[in-house]
Design an enzyme around this catalytic site. Structure first.
Site, PDB file in Angstrom:
ATOM      1  N   ASP A  89       7.116 -18.429   5.594  1.00 29.68           N
ATOM      2  CA  ASP A  89       8.288 -19.038   6.229  1.00 29.68           C
ATOM      3  C   ASP A  89       9.353 -19.253   5.153  1.00 29.68           C
ATOM      4  O   ASP A  89       9.044 -19.587   4.019  1.00 29.68           O
ATOM      5  CB  ASP A  89       7.891 -20.357   6.867  1.00 29.68           C
ATOM      6  CG  ASP A  89       8.938 -20.875   7.830  1.00 29.68           C
ATOM      7  OD1 ASP A  89      10.009 -20.249   7.924  1.00 29.68           O
ATOM      8  OD2 ASP A  89       8.687 -21.907   8.464  1.00 29.68           O
ATOM      9  N   SER A  90      10.616 -19.081   5.495  1.00 29.28           N
ATOM     10  CA  SER A  90      11.690 -19.039   4.496  1.00 29.28           C
ATOM     11  C   SER A  90      11.973 -20.371   3.829  1.00 29.28           C
ATOM     12  O   SER A  90      12.578 -20.433   2.776  1.00 29.28           O
ATOM     13  CB  SER A  90      12.985 -18.546   5.148  1.00 29.28           C
ATOM     14  OG  SER A  90      13.504 -19.528   6.031  1.00 29.28           O
ATOM     15  N   GLY A  91      11.557 -21.476   4.461  1.00 27.88           N
ATOM     16  CA  GLY A  91      11.873 -22.797   3.933  1.00 27.88           C
ATOM     17  C   GLY A  91      13.044 -23.450   4.626  1.00 27.88           C
ATOM     18  O   GLY A  91      13.323 -24.627   4.409  1.00 27.88           O
ATOM     19  N   GLY A  92      13.745 -22.709   5.476  1.00 32.56           N
ATOM     20  CA  GLY A  92      14.920 -23.265   6.138  1.00 32.56           C
ATOM     21  C   GLY A  92      14.625 -24.505   6.952  1.00 32.56           C
ATOM     22  O   GLY A  92      15.309 -25.523   6.831  1.00 32.56           O
ATOM     23  N   ASP A 143      17.597 -19.453   7.098  1.00 34.82           N
ATOM     24  CA  ASP A 143      18.462 -19.794   8.225  1.00 34.82           C
ATOM     25  C   ASP A 143      18.718 -21.285   8.242  1.00 34.82           C
ATOM     26  O   ASP A 143      18.081 -22.049   7.522  1.00 34.82           O
ATOM     27  CB  ASP A 143      17.822 -19.360   9.544  1.00 34.82           C
ATOM     28  CG  ASP A 143      16.534 -20.134   9.840  1.00 34.82           C
ATOM     29  OD1 ASP A 143      15.798 -20.456   8.882  1.00 34.82           O
ATOM     30  OD2 ASP A 143      16.249 -20.405  11.019  1.00 34.82           O
ATOM     31  N   ASP A 271       3.066 -19.412  15.830  1.00 33.42           N
ATOM     32  CA  ASP A 271       2.427 -20.267  14.834  1.00 33.42           C
ATOM     33  C   ASP A 271       2.699 -21.714  15.206  1.00 33.42           C
ATOM     34  O   ASP A 271       3.693 -22.019  15.864  1.00 33.42           O
ATOM     35  CB  ASP A 271       2.972 -19.986  13.427  1.00 33.42           C
ATOM     36  CG  ASP A 271       4.277 -20.730  13.169  1.00 33.42           C
ATOM     37  OD1 ASP A 271       4.237 -21.792  12.527  1.00 33.42           O
ATOM     38  OD2 ASP A 271       5.345 -20.269  13.640  1.00 33.42           O
ATOM     39  N   CYS A 309     -17.885 -22.277  24.284  1.00 32.15           N
ATOM     40  CA  CYS A 309     -17.357 -21.805  22.995  1.00 32.15           C
ATOM     41  C   CYS A 309     -18.506 -21.384  22.092  1.00 32.15           C
ATOM     42  O   CYS A 309     -19.542 -22.052  22.030  1.00 32.15           O
ATOM     43  CB  CYS A 309     -16.550 -22.931  22.334  1.00 32.15           C
ATOM     44  SG  CYS A 309     -15.896 -22.506  20.698  1.00 32.15           S
ATOM     45  N   CYS A 311     -18.012 -20.839  18.698  1.00 30.67           N
ATOM     46  CA  CYS A 311     -17.566 -21.009  17.316  1.00 30.67           C
ATOM     47  C   CYS A 311     -18.709 -21.569  16.467  1.00 30.67           C
ATOM     48  O   CYS A 311     -19.696 -22.081  16.998  1.00 30.67           O
ATOM     49  CB  CYS A 311     -16.343 -21.926  17.246  1.00 30.67           C
ATOM     50  SG  CYS A 311     -16.701 -23.697  17.390  1.00 30.67           S
ATOM     51  N   CYS A 314     -19.541 -25.255  17.466  1.00 27.32           N
ATOM     52  CA  CYS A 314     -20.212 -25.443  18.756  1.00 27.32           C
ATOM     53  C   CYS A 314     -21.629 -24.867  18.757  1.00 27.32           C
ATOM     54  O   CYS A 314     -22.496 -25.335  19.495  1.00 27.32           O
ATOM     55  CB  CYS A 314     -19.378 -24.808  19.872  1.00 27.32           C
ATOM     56  SG  CYS A 314     -17.857 -25.726  20.239  1.00 27.32           S
ATOM     57  N   HIS A 340     -13.004 -25.683  14.731  1.00 23.98           N
ATOM     58  CA  HIS A 340     -13.145 -25.443  16.176  1.00 23.98           C
ATOM     59  C   HIS A 340     -11.798 -25.132  16.827  1.00 23.98           C
ATOM     60  O   HIS A 340     -11.683 -24.165  17.580  1.00 23.98           O
ATOM     61  CB  HIS A 340     -13.770 -26.652  16.875  1.00 23.98           C
ATOM     62  CG  HIS A 340     -13.657 -26.572  18.369  1.00 23.98           C
ATOM     63  ND1 HIS A 340     -14.509 -25.818  19.147  1.00 23.98           N
ATOM     64  CD2 HIS A 340     -12.737 -27.107  19.230  1.00 23.98           C
ATOM     65  CE1 HIS A 340     -14.139 -25.900  20.413  1.00 23.98           C
ATOM     66  NE2 HIS A 340     -13.060 -26.683  20.494  1.00 23.98           N
TER      67      HIS A 340
END
Length: 376
Positions: A89-92, A143, A271, A309, A311, A314, A340
């Site tokens: 991510d650009s940090g904006g 941005d 995200d 689930c 995972c 679980c 999880h």
């Protein structure tokens, strides 16, 4: 390179190929802000829970340990042990949400670090140089993320400046590559659409950045206070003008319901820190809805978090044990809870892709849209 494999209405099923491997879309990026998932998960754990793409943050890594340190260590992949694609991510957003004092001008943003108060300047060129040092697979253009709602005149001014900053990002990243100074010479660049909640500004901004030769396009400045219906409306307004042959990324979103709606409206990539953050407080996703494992009713509950689930958590641990760990503030509790929730998100994306492959996504959406966000 993005390949559109098929459509179901506006929903898209695709594949994105990079120098660090390909991934299937729609996809959710697991957020490792400072090169680690909060809750004690490593790159090895991410591979075990079905993660395809890891996201790190330019602002945070520039402040600590320093992008020069990451560069000396061979870039984020080597530094973290993650061999797959990484988006930086650009940090904006962090500059505009975390910095103590900031001043925006055409050159960039002067601000104070939220860690120690030191003065820092970041503009398009600085962001690109930092991201080149990080060596991520994908770099995001710098941005300005404005408040929502914002005054329309300022939203337009900011969106126009974001386009100018994008062109500067493009030029700087190419210069770095031409000079042979990039950790990852194949680093890709995504542009970001802005414009607050104004349809005309959003549409015009998207048309402008679509004219530039970019590797992908993101929708930024959402999930920052507007209602969910307003967010969905903006996605549809912008989607109409997004190139069909490029990947689309909705930044910072969101709940399972948000993702299902985003996919329905043509988004490929998501995200959000929410699933890991909520997990650390005991709020866990299941295919029947959200449970709060801290509730007393789970004190002697021998069942897994979700019987549907598979995972690692679980398969091996009970609700009673996880509740005990979190109540006792044991680090293992947070680790298992985060594992999880992220597994659940990656499995959700897998099932979305399967539904799109089968041409049954609308049925899948109707079955789970309201259920997955409901608190049990």
């Amino acid at each position: 390179m993005y390949t559109l494999l098929k459509n179901e209405g506006t929903a898209r099923r695709g594949r994105f190929e990079t120098v660090h491997g390909s991934f299937e879309t729609p996809a959710f990026m697991n957020v490792a802000t400072v090169a680690a998932i909060k809750g004690g998960l490593s790159a090895l754990d991410l591979a075990d829970i079905g993660c395809q793409v890891m996201l790190c943050n330019t602002y945070h890594l520039h402040l600590r340990p320093g992008d020069d340190v990451v560069a000396e260590m061979g870039g984020l992949g080597t530094f973290t042990g993650w061999s797959g694609p990484i988006l930086a991510d650009s940090g904006g957003f962090q500059v505009f949400s975390l910095a103590n004092i900031r001043k925006v001008k055409e050159e960039g943003v002067a601000f104070q670090s939220h860690i120690d108060g030191r003065h820092i300047f970041m503009g398009p060129e600085e962001s690109m140089r930092i991201q080149a040092n990080l060596g991520s697979t994908i770099a995001m253009a710098f941005d300005e993320c404005v408040e929502n709602p914002a005054e329309k005149s300022y939203a337009r001014q900011s969106a126009d400046r974001t386009v100018r900053w994008l062109i500067r990002c493009q030029n700087e990243l190419q210069r770095i590559k031409d000079e042979g100074a990039a950790i990852n010479p194949g680093q890709l660049l995504f542009g970001i659409n802005q414009g607050s909640s104004y349809d005309d500004i959003r549409a015009e901004n998207m048309k402008q950045i679509a004219e530039l030769v970019l590797d992908g396009y993101a929708i930024g400045g959402l999930a920052v206070g507007e209602t969910a219906p307003e967010m969905y409306h903006v996605i549809s307004v912008v989607e109409e003008h997004m190139p069909k042959d490029k990947i689309r990324y909705l930044m910072g979103v969101g709940t399972p319901g948000n993702i299902l709606e985003g996919v329905l409206r043509g988004v490929d990539l998501f995200d959000c820190v929410m699933p890991s953050r909520n997990a650390r407080h005991g709020h866990l996703f299941t295919w029947q809805g959200v449970i709060n494992i801290n509730n007393a009713q789970y004190t002697r509950d021998a069942r897994p978090i979700d019987e549907a689930c598979d995972c690692p958590v679980c398969r091996n641990f009970s609700r009673a044990y996880l509740r005990h760990l979190l109540r006792a503030q044991e680090a293992l509790g947070k680790r298992l809870a985060v594992m999880h929730n992220l597994y659940f998100y990656n499995k959700l994306m897998e099932r979305i892709r399967q539904a799109l492959d089968a041409g049954t996504y609308k049925n899948f959406y109707n079955q789970y849209f309201e259920v997955l966000d409901t608190r049990i």
